[in-house]
Design an enzyme around this catalytic site. Structure first.
Site, short mmCIF file in Angstrom:
data_model
loop_
_atom_site.label_atom_id
_atom_site.label_comp_id
_atom_site.label_asym_id
_atom_site.label_seq_id
_atom_site.Cartn_x
_atom_site.Cartn_y
_atom_site.Cartn_z
N HIS A 92 65.22 28.37 91.23
CA HIS A 92 64.30 26.80 91.45
C HIS A 92 64.80 26.49 90.06
CE1 HIS A 92 59.82 25.40 91.35
NE2 HIS A 92 60.99 24.36 92.80
N SER A 93 65.27 24.82 90.02
CA SER A 93 64.59 23.90 88.99
C SER A 93 65.40 23.99 88.18
CB SER A 93 63.42 23.99 89.02
OG SER A 93 63.16 22.47 88.56
N MET A 94 64.86 24.14 86.98
CA MET A 94 65.70 24.71 85.28
C MET A 94 66.30 25.63 86.15
SD MET A 94 64.14 26.00 81.77
CE MET A 94 64.42 27.20 82.32
N LEU A 131 67.83 25.43 94.35
CA LEU A 131 65.97 25.54 94.91
C LEU A 131 65.81 23.99 94.00
CD1 LEU A 131 64.87 29.05 95.78
CD2 LEU A 131 66.22 27.79 97.40
N GLY A 160 67.70 26.56 88.44
CA GLY A 160 69.75 26.36 88.89
C GLY A 160 70.21 25.80 88.09
#
Length: 303
Positions: A99-101, A123, A103
């Site tokens: 998720h986010s970082m 995500l 990812g």
């Protein structure tokens, strides 16, 4: 039910939590910047039960040890955390979900170790940290990392203690995409109770991480190195939609066009209603898409 894990590292340990049968298909889950493994608490119970999910806390986050004194947090250090955990688990090939970082960390790991990743789930991430607009902005970002680190060392501040209500309020103020329930879930692993109140666990130095940036052309070439399929989930009210990235939407648009034109055969992009934390706030919105992706057979030939 989940179990807690600890993996020894030279400066302490990397903490993680695991769901499912240990002999199941391995899935390593990576949280976002300044978050922790609890970000997956509501999503993982909705995913296929035959997998073994391990959600780790990056160094300086959650229940993981802080890095030694004097050490900054470089982006590649988080990628190294992933390699250490994979080695400790003796995983030779596994799925990555970030998720986010997380990812971006997952994407970089795939580029460096493509033979170890069978599927990649992103995500609210394109698998990269978006580059500054120009060279001067890039230089300023690097200088800021050094100046903030030295400033933190000079202040030597003790972590501030807050009441549970104040700690949650502070977290929600800093993360407008979080619900109160989601914030409370992150806080369970992200803070420690002391006689004076709750103290955030995260290392303040993690706020000054040195990032790795890429051009669109580099992004496309790197994505082509991934040996199997990729799922990208973008929230309609998240951080990757053009109206929330006014200074960067040229980058996002160009990268999405590249997805469509050159590598669409193994990249699935799904846009869903929700915010940057849709997987935590409304996990049922994404759980079906992720479950189908996890259970589908890979059809693309390995490079």
């Amino acid at each position: 039910m989940f179990s807690e894990l600890k993996f020894p590292v030279p400066w302490g340990h990397v903490a993680a939590k695991a769901w499912g049968p240990s002999e199941g298909h391995p899935v390593l889950c990576l949280h976002g910047w300044l978050d922790n493994a609890n970000t997956f608490d509501k999503l993982i119970p909705l995913l296929p039960r035959g997998c073994y999910y391990v959600a780790m806390d990056f160094s300086g986050h959650g229940l993981s040890s802080h890095r030694p004194a004097g050490c900054p947090y470089h982006f590649l250090d988080y990628v190294t955390d992933v390699r250490r955990v994979a080695a400790a688990l003796q995983w030779r090939r596994f799925t990555l979900m970030g998720h986010s970082m997380g990812g971006a960390v997952a994407g970089m790991f795939c580029f460096l170790y493509p033979e170890m990743v069978d599927k990649l789930i992103l995500l609210e991430s394109l698998g990269f940290l978006l580059a500054p607009e120009d060279t001067e902005a890039w230089l300023k970002s690097k200088r800021r990392v050094i100046d903030r680190l030295l400033s933190l060392e000079a202040k030597q501040q003790t972590p501030k203690a807050r009441s549970p209500e104040a700690a949650l309020q502070r977290l929600l103020e800093a993360n407008s995409h979080l619900t109160a329930e989601g914030g409370a879930i992150l806080l369970q692993r992200g803070a420690t109770e002391t006689p004076a109140g709750l103290v955030y666990n995260r290392d303040m130095r993690a706020r000054t991480q040195s990032r790795e940036f890429f051009t669109v052309e580099q992004c496309v070439k790197l994505l082509q190195k991934i040996q199997d399929r990729v799922l990208i989930i973008i929230s309609q009210d998240g951080l990757l939609v053009p109206h929330n990235l006014p200074s960067r939407n040229n980058f996002v648009k160009a990268l999405q066009e590249a997805f469509e034109s050159t590598i669409k055969e193994h990249i699935q992009v799904a846009e869903v209603p929700g915010s940057h934390f849709v997987h935590l706030n409304e996990p049922e919105v994404v759980s079906g898409i992720i479950s189908n992706f996890l259970t589908a057979q890979n059809t693309r030939a390995r490079l």
